[in-house]
Design a protein around this motif. Structure first.
Motif, PDB file in Angstrom:
ATOM      1  N   ILE A   5       0.855  -1.183   0.000  1.00 21.58           N
ATOM      2  CA  ILE A   5       0.000   0.000   0.000  1.00 21.58           C
ATOM      3  C   ILE A   5       0.891   1.233   0.000  1.00 21.58           C
ATOM      4  O   ILE A   5       1.814   1.341   0.805  1.00 21.58           O
ATOM      5  CB  ILE A   5      -0.899   0.024   1.245  1.00 21.58           C
ATOM      6  N   LYS A   7       0.226   5.521  -0.326  1.00 20.96           N
ATOM      7  CA  LYS A   7      -0.779   6.576  -0.447  1.00 20.96           C
ATOM      8  C   LYS A   7      -0.127   7.929  -0.151  1.00 20.96           C
ATOM      9  O   LYS A   7       0.680   8.041   0.767  1.00 20.96           O
ATOM     10  CB  LYS A   7      -1.916   6.325   0.534  1.00 20.96           C
ATOM     11  N   TYR A   8      -0.473   8.930  -0.922  1.00 23.83           N
ATOM     12  CA  TYR A   8      -0.018  10.298  -0.660  1.00 23.83           C
ATOM     13  C   TYR A   8      -1.228  11.216  -0.785  1.00 23.83           C
ATOM     14  O   TYR A   8      -1.999  11.107  -1.736  1.00 23.83           O
ATOM     15  CB  TYR A   8       1.061  10.728  -1.669  1.00 23.83           C
ATOM     16  N   ASP A   9      -1.395  12.099   0.178  1.00 21.53           N
ATOM     17  CA  ASP A   9      -2.456  13.097   0.061  1.00 21.53           C
ATOM     18  C   ASP A   9      -1.997  14.403   0.678  1.00 21.53           C
ATOM     19  O   ASP A   9      -1.067  14.450   1.479  1.00 21.53           O
ATOM     20  CB  ASP A   9      -3.769  12.607   0.672  1.00 21.53           C
ATOM     21  N   TYR A  54       0.339  -0.551   8.712  1.00 20.71           N
ATOM     22  CA  TYR A  54       0.293   0.716   7.974  1.00 20.71           C
ATOM     23  C   TYR A  54       0.970   1.810   8.787  1.00 20.71           C
ATOM     24  O   TYR A  54       0.771   1.912  10.003  1.00 20.71           O
ATOM     25  CB  TYR A  54      -1.177   1.076   7.710  1.00 20.71           C
ATOM     26  N   GLU A  56       1.806   6.056   8.722  1.00 23.26           N
ATOM     27  CA  GLU A  56       1.559   7.366   8.118  1.00 23.26           C
ATOM     28  C   GLU A  56       2.590   8.368   8.603  1.00 23.26           C
ATOM     29  O   GLU A  56       2.837   8.483   9.811  1.00 23.26           O
ATOM     30  CB  GLU A  56       0.177   7.897   8.504  1.00 23.26           C
TER      31      GLU A  56
END
Length: 89
Positions: A5, A7-9, A54, A56
């Motif tokens: 996984i 993800k970048y936001d 996960y 972050e």
């Protein structure tokens, strides 16, 4: 059975305020832009069981005008690790 996984936001709650203006004229920590990069792994152990790890990495916009508990916002550590085990029945 394994998945990766990535993800970048990014989120800027107040696009009308420039970087060094945050913390002035009624703006505060809630007006800082935020970038988040997420990395993780997913393991489908069987049809009913799944394990996910996960991590972050959170970064806030830098400004000299906001202090939080005597610590500049630039030094806040807001990274999050999540380990999740899911069972389907």
């Amino acid at each position: 059975p394994f998945s990766a996984i990535l993800k970048y936001d990014w989120y800027d709650p107040n696009t009308k305020v420039l970087k060094n203006e945050t913390g002035q004229n009624g703006t505060g920590i809630a007006d800082l832009a935020q970038n988040t990069l997420g990395l993780g792994a997913l393991w489908s152990i069987n049809n009913s069981l799944r394990l996910q790890a996960y991590y972050e990495i959170n970064k806030y916009e830098k400004t000299d005008n906001i202090q939080v508990k005597e610590t500049p916002v630039n030094d806040l550590k807001l990274n999050v690790f999540t380990l999740r085990l899911q069972y389907k029945f």
